[in-house]
Design a protein around this motif. Structure first.
Motif, mmCIF file in Angstrom:
data_model
loop_
_atom_site.group_PDB
_atom_site.id
_atom_site.type_symbol
_atom_site.label_atom_id
_atom_site.label_comp_id
_atom_site.label_asym_id
_atom_site.label_seq_id
_atom_site.Cartn_x
_atom_site.Cartn_y
_atom_site.Cartn_z
ATOM 1 N N ALA A 105 0.930 -1.116 -0.097
ATOM 2 C CA ALA A 105 -0.037 -0.020 -0.114
ATOM 3 C C ALA A 105 0.895 1.406 -0.002
ATOM 4 N N GLY A 106 0.418 2.227 -0.787
ATOM 5 C CA GLY A 106 1.284 3.519 -0.736
ATOM 6 C C GLY A 106 2.128 3.563 -1.956
ATOM 7 N N THR A 107 2.573 2.433 -2.673
ATOM 8 C CA THR A 107 3.373 2.586 -3.759
ATOM 9 C C THR A 107 2.472 3.149 -4.869
ATOM 10 N N ASN B 115 -1.460 2.584 -5.885
ATOM 11 C CA ASN B 115 -2.350 3.664 -5.964
ATOM 12 C C ASN B 115 -3.015 3.787 -7.348
ATOM 13 N N PHE B 116 -2.220 3.325 -8.380
ATOM 14 C CA PHE B 116 -2.793 3.457 -9.683
ATOM 15 C C PHE B 116 -3.907 2.179 -9.694
ATOM 16 N N LEU B 117 -3.612 1.047 -9.267
ATOM 17 C CA LEU B 117 -4.399 -0.180 -9.191
ATOM 18 C C LEU B 117 -5.729 0.427 -8.488
ATOM 19 N N GLY B 118 -5.519 1.006 -7.371
ATOM 20 C CA GLY B 118 -6.647 1.333 -6.747
ATOM 21 C C GLY B 118 -7.654 2.340 -7.624
ATOM 22 N N VAL C 5 -10.192 0.879 -9.658
ATOM 23 C CA VAL C 5 -11.367 0.326 -9.152
ATOM 24 C C VAL C 5 -11.985 1.610 -8.266
ATOM 25 N N ASN C 6 -11.726 2.695 -8.467
ATOM 26 C CA ASN C 6 -12.318 3.872 -7.780
ATOM 27 C C ASN C 6 -12.012 3.860 -6.303
ATOM 28 N N VAL C 7 -10.980 3.559 -6.005
ATOM 29 C CA VAL C 7 -10.501 3.642 -4.651
ATOM 30 C C VAL C 7 -9.643 4.798 -4.379
ATOM 31 N N VAL C 8 -9.664 5.843 -3.505
ATOM 32 C CA VAL C 8 -8.880 6.833 -3.478
ATOM 33 C C VAL C 8 -7.434 6.334 -2.980
#
Length: 105
Positions: free
Chosen positions: A40-42, A46-49, A52-55
Motif C-alpha cells: 500500500a502507498g506505492t 495507488n494506480f491499481l486502486g 477500481v475507484n479507490v482513493v
C-alpha cells in the motif's frame, strides 16, 4: 500388494488432514495466490486502486494482481509460487485484489 495400496491410501489421506481447511485462516473468503503484489502507498498500488475507484491512501495492506483461490489440493502440492494472501476486496474476478495480508500455510 494390497498392503502397499493401503499404506499409500493412508498416506494420501494424511496429507489432506494435515492440510486442513486453508480457508479457515481467511475470514473474508478464499486464500488467494497472486502473480504479483504491491505494498500500500506505492505508485503501483495507488494506480491499481484508482482503476477500481479507490482513493489513494485509503488502501491498506497489499494489492494483489491476477489472483486465484488456492484449494486444499493445492496446499498439499503448494502450486503457489508467491506468498499466499487473504484479501478483503476482489475486483474483476481476481484481476485486482485490495487489502491483502500474507497467510502462512
Amino acid at each position: 500388494m494390497f498392503s502397499k495400496f493401503a499404506i499409500f491410501a493412508a498416506a494420501s489421506m494424511a496429507v489432506f488432514v494435515a492440510a486442513g481447511d486453508i480457508n479457515a485462516s481467511c475470514n473474508t473468503g478464499d486464500v488467494q495466490c497472486c502473480n504479483t503484489s504491491y505494498a500500500a502507498g506505492t505508485s503501483e498500488a495507488n494506480f491499481l486502486g484508482s482503476l477500481v475507484n479507490v482513493v489513494a491512501g485509503a488502501i491498506t495492506g497489499q494489492v494483489g494482481i491476477n489472483c486465484s483461490p488456492l484449494s486444499v489440493i493445492a496446499a498439499g502440492g503448494n502450486v503457489c509460487s508467491t506468498q499466499p494472501v487473504c484479501c478483503t476486496s476482489n475486483h474483476y474476478n481476481g484481476l485486482i485484489n485490495l487489502g491483502c495480508t500474507p497467510v502462512n500455510l
